[in-house]
Design a protein around this motif. Structure first.
Motif, short mmCIF file in Angstrom:
data_model
loop_
_atom_site.label_atom_id
_atom_site.label_comp_id
_atom_site.label_asym_id
_atom_site.label_seq_id
_atom_site.Cartn_x
_atom_site.Cartn_y
_atom_site.Cartn_z
N THR A 1 0.83 -1.21 0.00
CA THR A 1 0.00 0.00 0.00
C THR A 1 0.86 1.26 0.00
N LEU A 2 1.89 1.29 0.84
CA LEU A 2 2.74 2.47 0.91
C LEU A 2 3.52 2.69 -0.38
N PHE B 1 11.45 2.95 2.32
CA PHE B 1 11.15 3.27 3.72
C PHE B 1 11.63 2.18 4.68
N LYS B 2 11.96 0.99 4.17
CA LYS B 2 12.39 -0.11 5.04
C LYS B 2 13.73 0.19 5.71
N GLU C 1 6.81 10.43 4.43
CA GLU C 1 6.28 11.35 3.45
C GLU C 1 5.81 10.57 2.23
N LEU C 2 4.54 10.72 1.89
CA LEU C 2 3.96 10.04 0.74
C LEU C 2 3.69 11.05 -0.37
N PRO D 1 4.44 16.63 -1.09
CA PRO D 1 4.37 15.49 -0.16
C PRO D 1 3.23 15.61 0.85
N SER D 2 2.81 14.47 1.36
CA SER D 2 1.81 14.40 2.43
C SER D 2 2.39 13.54 3.55
N ARG D 3 2.18 13.98 4.80
CA ARG D 3 2.75 13.27 5.95
C ARG D 3 1.79 12.16 6.40
N PHE D 4 2.29 10.93 6.40
CA PHE D 4 1.50 9.78 6.83
C PHE D 4 2.03 9.33 8.20
#
Length: 286
Positions: A212-213, A221-222, A261-262, A268-271
């Motif tokens: 999903t991410l 991100f890992k 950040e997505l 960007p949007s902060r998740f």
């Protein structure tokens, strides 16, 4: 002369009879007094036995309740070290900061064309996880300090809605962590209450959360896993039966377990995602 003798005999007999009657009355009075003294003695013995029983009862109650004064017990007792294990199930959810207009990106990090924007929303449905680990307990009096190392799987759900309001995806997310809780507790007979801080290191995300991410970011991100701990608090109550105990515990995250950040770097949007969960565990202590 005979008359005089008869009169003398009559006087003597009358005097003797009167003396006998007086002695009989005295004997009766003495018997009554003895009976009264016996009743008083029995009553005194009964009251003394009753007082002795009350003294024993009060002594037992004082001996039984060993936590009337935590401060006094703390000063009296020596430090005691114990170790143990615990494991069980958790039921958790994620407190997701609602994120609007998150742009889907390609594998290169550029926005998809045409632009597709989604909204992330909370879902309060609980997801079951598990946990297990070891601890050390340092006890003095009614107080104890307990550091732990716990391996846990935590879960929760969130929804992704399209810009037209239709459900795009309901994500059943979970991740594994190494938690280090530190609790301070108070014992009372077989029970105890406790609370303290928690430090959590994320280890791995489940496949559904990863996929999903990756719709919204091209970054790896890992690589940030296990490098940035999340903090929280936990509190609960437990009951011990010799070397076995059962425990209920609530955990609330204070910093985000997931914070990325997505979307494209230009917009960007902060998740962010905070876990909260209830645990029920069984354990052994020696």
């Amino acid at each position: 002369m005979k008359k005089i003798l008869l009169l003398l005999l009559s006087f003597i007999s009358t005097t003797l009879l009167a003396q006998i009657k007086q002695d009989t009355v005295k004997v009766k009075k003495d018997s009554v007094q003895i009976k009264q003294d016996t009743v008083k003695l029995k009553q005194f013995v009964f009251e003394d036995e009753k007082n002795a029983k009350n003294r024993k009862k009060n002594k037992k109650e004082i001996e039984k309740d060993t936590t009337l004064s935590y401060a006094a017990e703390y000063k009296r007792d020596v430090v005691k070290f114990q170790s143990g294990i615990r494991g069980g199930l958790s039921f958790g959810s994620f407190n997701l900061k609602d994120v609007a207009n998150v742009v889907r990106v390609t594998s290169s990090g550029l926005p998809q064309t045409p632009f597709i924007k989604d909204n992330f929303l909370n879902n309060t449905q609980a997801v079951m996880g598990y946990l297990g680990g070891v601890f050390v307990r340092i006890t003095r009096g009614s107080f104890y300090l307990q550091p732990e190392v716990i391996y846990a799987k935590k879960g929760g759900k969130f929804d992704i809605l399209q810009s037209d309001g239709k459900l795009f995806k309901r994500v059943n997310a979970s991740y594994t962590t190494v938690d280090i809780p530190l609790t301070l507790g108070i014992r009372f007979r077989q029970g105890r209450v406790f609370a303290g801080p928690l430090m959590s290191f994320p280890l791995n995300f489940n496949k559904e959360l990863e996929e999903t991410l990756q719709i919204y970011t091209a970054n790896d991100f890992k690589k940030e896993l296990f490098t940035k701990p999340a903090f929280g608090i936990n509190a609960g109550i437990g009951f011990e039966f010799k070397h076995i105990f059962i425990e209920g515990r609530y955990e609330q995250g204070l910093s985000n377990a997931v914070d990325y950040e997505l979307g494209p770097s230009s917009n960007p949007s902060r998740f962010q995602m905070l876990p909260s969960l209830f645990q029920i565990t069984l354990g052994l202590i020696r």
